[in-house]
Design a protein around this motif. Structure first.
Motif, PDB file in Angstrom:
ATOM      1  N   THR A  34       1.586  -4.340  -2.244  1.00  0.00           N
ATOM      2  CA  THR A  34       3.084  -4.963  -2.417  1.00  0.00           C
ATOM      3  C   THR A  34       3.809  -3.917  -3.089  1.00  0.00           C
ATOM      4  OG1 THR A  34       2.756  -5.533  -5.036  1.00  0.00           O
ATOM      5  CG2 THR A  34       1.914  -7.057  -3.261  1.00  0.00           C
ATOM      6  N   ALA A  35       5.292  -4.449  -3.344  1.00  0.00           N
ATOM      7  CA  ALA A  35       6.286  -3.442  -3.640  1.00  0.00           C
ATOM      8  C   ALA A  35       6.390  -3.421  -5.238  1.00  0.00           C
ATOM      9  CB  ALA A  35       7.756  -3.919  -3.359  1.00  0.00           C
ATOM     10  N   ILE A  36       5.469  -4.002  -6.000  1.00  0.00           N
ATOM     11  CA  ILE A  36       5.389  -4.057  -7.501  1.00  0.00           C
ATOM     12  C   ILE A  36       4.530  -2.827  -7.717  1.00  0.00           C
ATOM     13  CG2 ILE A  36       4.818  -5.030  -9.536  1.00  0.00           C
ATOM     14  CD1 ILE A  36       7.105  -6.605  -8.088  1.00  0.00           C
ATOM     15  N   PRO A  37       5.037  -1.854  -8.378  1.00  0.00           N
ATOM     16  CA  PRO A  37       4.098  -0.381  -8.703  1.00  0.00           C
ATOM     17  C   PRO A  37       3.159  -0.932  -9.637  1.00  0.00           C
ATOM     18  CG  PRO A  37       6.420  -0.035  -9.193  1.00  0.00           C
ATOM     19  CD  PRO A  37       6.604  -1.499  -8.855  1.00  0.00           C
ATOM     20  N   ASN A  38       1.812  -0.509  -9.166  1.00  0.00           N
ATOM     21  CA  ASN A  38       0.496  -0.732 -10.026  1.00  0.00           C
ATOM     22  C   ASN A  38       0.439   0.314 -10.937  1.00  0.00           C
ATOM     23  OD1 ASN A  38      -0.011   1.095  -7.514  1.00  0.00           O
ATOM     24  ND2 ASN A  38      -1.563   1.743  -8.749  1.00  0.00           N
TER      25      ASN A  38
ATOM     26  N   ASN B 154      -8.376  -2.510   4.775  1.00  0.00           N
ATOM     27  CA  ASN B 154      -7.228  -2.441   3.871  1.00  0.00           C
ATOM     28  C   ASN B 154      -6.639  -3.803   3.934  1.00  0.00           C
ATOM     29  OD1 ASN B 154      -5.065  -1.717   2.212  1.00  0.00           O
ATOM     30  ND2 ASN B 154      -5.099   0.499   3.056  1.00  0.00           N
ATOM     31  N   VAL B 155      -5.745  -4.227   2.963  1.00  0.00           N
ATOM     32  CA  VAL B 155      -4.922  -5.336   3.112  1.00  0.00           C
ATOM     33  C   VAL B 155      -3.410  -5.207   3.429  1.00  0.00           C
ATOM     34  CG1 VAL B 155      -6.170  -6.606   1.253  1.00  0.00           C
ATOM     35  CG2 VAL B 155      -3.931  -4.959   0.937  1.00  0.00           C
ATOM     36  N   ASP B 156      -3.406  -4.065   4.544  1.00  0.00           N
ATOM     37  CA  ASP B 156      -2.211  -3.632   5.195  1.00  0.00           C
ATOM     38  C   ASP B 156      -2.018  -4.129   6.312  1.00  0.00           C
ATOM     39  OD1 ASP B 156       0.042  -2.648   6.078  1.00  0.00           O
ATOM     40  OD2 ASP B 156      -0.213  -0.534   5.155  1.00  0.00           O
ATOM     41  N   SER B 157      -1.262  -5.465   6.581  1.00  0.00           N
ATOM     42  CA  SER B 157      -1.139  -5.991   7.884  1.00  0.00           C
ATOM     43  C   SER B 157      -0.548  -5.352   8.919  1.00  0.00           C
ATOM     44  CB  SER B 157      -0.505  -7.383   7.566  1.00  0.00           C
ATOM     45  OG  SER B 157       0.764  -7.259   7.268  1.00  0.00           O
ATOM     46  N   ARG B 158       0.194  -4.102   8.725  1.00  0.00           N
ATOM     47  CA  ARG B 158       0.951  -3.220   9.785  1.00  0.00           C
ATOM     48  C   ARG B 158      -0.162  -2.518  10.366  1.00  0.00           C
ATOM     49  NH1 ARG B 158       3.818   0.665   6.500  1.00  0.00           N
ATOM     50  NH2 ARG B 158       2.021   0.319   5.203  1.00  0.00           N
TER      51      ARG B 158
ATOM     52  N   VAL C  35       5.667   6.270  -7.576  1.00  0.00           N
ATOM     53  CA  VAL C  35       6.277   7.190  -6.305  1.00  0.00           C
ATOM     54  C   VAL C  35       5.762   6.818  -5.090  1.00  0.00           C
ATOM     55  CG1 VAL C  35       3.958   8.645  -6.648  1.00  0.00           C
ATOM     56  CG2 VAL C  35       5.943   9.814  -5.643  1.00  0.00           C
ATOM     57  N   ALA C  36       4.683   6.111  -4.953  1.00  0.00           N
ATOM     58  CA  ALA C  36       4.037   5.450  -3.624  1.00  0.00           C
ATOM     59  C   ALA C  36       5.157   4.466  -3.145  1.00  0.00           C
ATOM     60  CB  ALA C  36       2.312   4.985  -3.805  1.00  0.00           C
ATOM     61  N   VAL C  37       5.419   3.660  -4.180  1.00  0.00           N
ATOM     62  CA  VAL C  37       6.741   2.579  -3.754  1.00  0.00           C
ATOM     63  C   VAL C  37       7.835   3.235  -3.423  1.00  0.00           C
ATOM     64  CG1 VAL C  37       7.985   0.643  -4.790  1.00  0.00           C
ATOM     65  CG2 VAL C  37       5.453   0.830  -5.100  1.00  0.00           C
ATOM     66  N   ALA C  38       8.342   4.287  -3.998  1.00  0.00           N
ATOM     67  CA  ALA C  38       9.468   4.958  -3.688  1.00  0.00           C
ATOM     68  C   ALA C  38       9.460   5.538  -2.414  1.00  0.00           C
ATOM     69  CB  ALA C  38       9.837   5.961  -4.783  1.00  0.00           C
ATOM     70  N   ASP C  39       8.370   6.060  -2.026  1.00  0.00           N
ATOM     71  CA  ASP C  39       8.052   6.702  -0.749  1.00  0.00           C
ATOM     72  C   ASP C  39       8.111   5.607   0.255  1.00  0.00           C
ATOM     73  OD1 ASP C  39       7.420   9.489   0.306  1.00  0.00           O
ATOM     74  OD2 ASP C  39       5.818   8.668   1.081  1.00  0.00           O
ATOM     75  N   SER C  40       7.862   4.422   0.049  1.00  0.00           N
ATOM     76  CA  SER C  40       7.949   3.407   1.176  1.00  0.00           C
ATOM     77  C   SER C  40       9.334   2.721   1.270  1.00  0.00           C
ATOM     78  CB  SER C  40       6.881   2.185   0.932  1.00  0.00           C
ATOM     79  OG  SER C  40       7.064   1.438  -0.305  1.00  0.00           O
ATOM     80  N   ASP C  41      10.346   3.283   0.422  1.00  0.00           N
ATOM     81  CA  ASP C  41      11.777   2.651   0.496  1.00  0.00           C
ATOM     82  C   ASP C  41      11.619   1.395  -0.318  1.00  0.00           C
ATOM     83  OD1 ASP C  41      14.237   2.602   0.824  1.00  0.00           O
ATOM     84  OD2 ASP C  41      14.204   1.678   2.712  1.00  0.00           O
ATOM     85  N   CYS C  42      10.536   1.219  -1.217  1.00  0.00           N
ATOM     86  CA  CYS C  42      10.524   0.033  -1.889  1.00  0.00           C
ATOM     87  C   CYS C  42      10.124  -1.155  -1.325  1.00  0.00           C
ATOM     88  CB  CYS C  42      11.766  -0.105  -2.777  1.00  0.00           C
ATOM     89  SG  CYS C  42      12.443   1.062  -3.990  1.00  0.00           S
ATOM     90  N   LEU C  43       9.165  -1.038  -0.261  1.00  0.00           N
ATOM     91  CA  LEU C  43       8.763  -2.044   0.465  1.00  0.00           C
ATOM     92  C   LEU C  43       6.999  -2.176   0.236  1.00  0.00           C
ATOM     93  CD1 LEU C  43      10.250  -1.155   3.975  1.00  0.00           C
ATOM     94  CD2 LEU C  43      11.236  -2.935   2.261  1.00  0.00           C
ATOM     95  N   TYR C  44       6.557  -1.359  -0.106  1.00  0.00           N
ATOM     96  CA  TYR C  44       4.698  -1.516  -0.231  1.00  0.00           C
ATOM     97  C   TYR C  44       4.200  -0.150  -1.152  1.00  0.00           C
ATOM     98  CZ  TYR C  44       5.226   1.512   3.781  1.00  0.00           C
ATOM     99  OH  TYR C  44       5.448   2.207   4.919  1.00  0.00           O
ATOM    100  N   GLY C  45       3.172  -0.176  -1.385  1.00  0.00           N
ATOM    101  CA  GLY C  45       2.413   0.971  -1.820  1.00  0.00           C
ATOM    102  C   GLY C  45       2.015   0.576  -3.332  1.00  0.00           C
ATOM    103  N   GLY C  46       2.343  -0.642  -3.775  1.00  0.00           N
ATOM    104  CA  GLY C  46       2.098  -0.621  -5.181  1.00  0.00           C
ATOM    105  C   GLY C  46       0.685  -1.760  -5.360  1.00  0.00           C
ATOM    106  N   VAL C  47       0.790  -2.459  -6.285  1.00  0.00           N
ATOM    107  CA  VAL C  47      -0.494  -3.302  -6.628  1.00  0.00           C
ATOM    108  C   VAL C  47      -0.761  -4.111  -5.472  1.00  0.00           C
ATOM    109  CG1 VAL C  47       0.670  -5.106  -7.805  1.00  0.00           C
ATOM    110  CG2 VAL C  47      -1.700  -4.796  -8.282  1.00  0.00           C
TER     111      VAL C  47
END
Length: 266
Positions: free
Chosen positions: A152-156, A51-55, A137-149
């Motif tokens: 990132t925090a930009i919804p895809n 994944n590209v998720d550095s966490r 919804v994925a961005v909202a679920d991360s408190d607007c921190l990630y989950g988008g394109v």
């Protein structure tokens, strides 16, 4: 059927058919803990989840391997793995087609993809608010921190595929032979998203419509909102097109075929 039941039953079906086997070297892109859980349940042994998720932390994926990979620009050489898997991840790419082709490139035998499907019923659902045009919804679920394109925090934008779209994309990229395509349709109602909406009426409407949608999905499977697709790479030289031939490791035009079919070739 929920997302992960469909994931597991598809893996089990492909194992039973001999398309997959548990000792294959598998690459998962856009992956996470759910991929680990499903692949362990199915009994796969040699898996790399990326994944590209550095966490992400490698030990969380043991006994499998973890790799930080951008699925649109994989660092692996061609045909490094036997089979590739991506579960509901390509629509998070800036270019879903590039992500698909990169996965196809690094796998020797084929790929398994789970993605939203495009059809008239799905488009109507999006217009009525049951589905998403952009995955907020994925961005909202991360408190607007990630989950988008690209996480990132930009919804895809939710790119939805058709069977024809898949076939044309693969054949444009790899025109040397006849690839095999398998499509498995599924109705996957968005309960997770609906439960998180401030509008509670949408969940109620879906619950009321669910029996009708279940019947519709069985009678007209092309109306389903999700599918899995398998692409099995053409085996060369067995599946090579007749206008081509293999000479050593090189694929070139079969001049004799062209001479037999076109007067312009001498």
């Amino acid at each position: 059927m929920n997302h992960y039941d469909f994931y597991l039953t598809t893996l089990e079906k492909l194992l039973a058919q001999g398309i997959l086997n548990k000792s294959m070297k598998i690459l998962v892109v856009c992956g996470g803990s759910a991929d680990k859980e499903m692949l362990l349940k199915a009994g796969f042994e040699k898996v790399t989840i990326s994944n590209v998720d550095s966490r992400q932390v490698a030990k969380d994926y043991e006994p499998y391997d973890w790799s930080f990979q951008d699925c649109e620009n994989l660092s692996y050489l061609d045909e490094t793995f036997d089979f590739g898997i991506v579960h509901s991840g390509l629509h998070h790419c800036a270019s879903p087609h590039k992500g698909l082709l990169e996965l196809f490139r690094v796998c020797k035998k084929g790929i398994l993809v789970f993605e939203p499907k495009d059809n008239l019923l799905v488009r109507l659902g999006v217009k009525l608010g049951f589905g998403q045009e952009y995955e907020v919804v994925a961005v909202a679920d991360s408190d607007c921190l990630y989950g988008g394109v690209r996480n990132t925090a930009i919804p895809n934008y939710v790119y939805r595929w058709t069977e024809r779209d898949v076939i044309q994309t693969i054949n444009c990229y790899a025109p040397q032979g006849n690839h095999k395509f398998i499509f498995i349709n599924a109705l996957r109602l968005p309960w997770w998203r609906l439960k998180k909406l401030a509008r509670r009426d949408l969940e109620l409407w879906i619950r009321l419509l669910e029996p009708f949608l279940q019947v519709l999905s069985k009678v007209f499977p092309w109306f389903n909102n999700n599918f899995a697709f398998v692409v099995l790479k053409a085996s060369i030289p067995e599946d090579i097109h007749p206008w081509l031939k293999q000479t050593g490791d090189k694929i070139e035009t079969n001049r004799e075929w062209f001479k037999a079919n076109y007067t312009s070739v001498k």
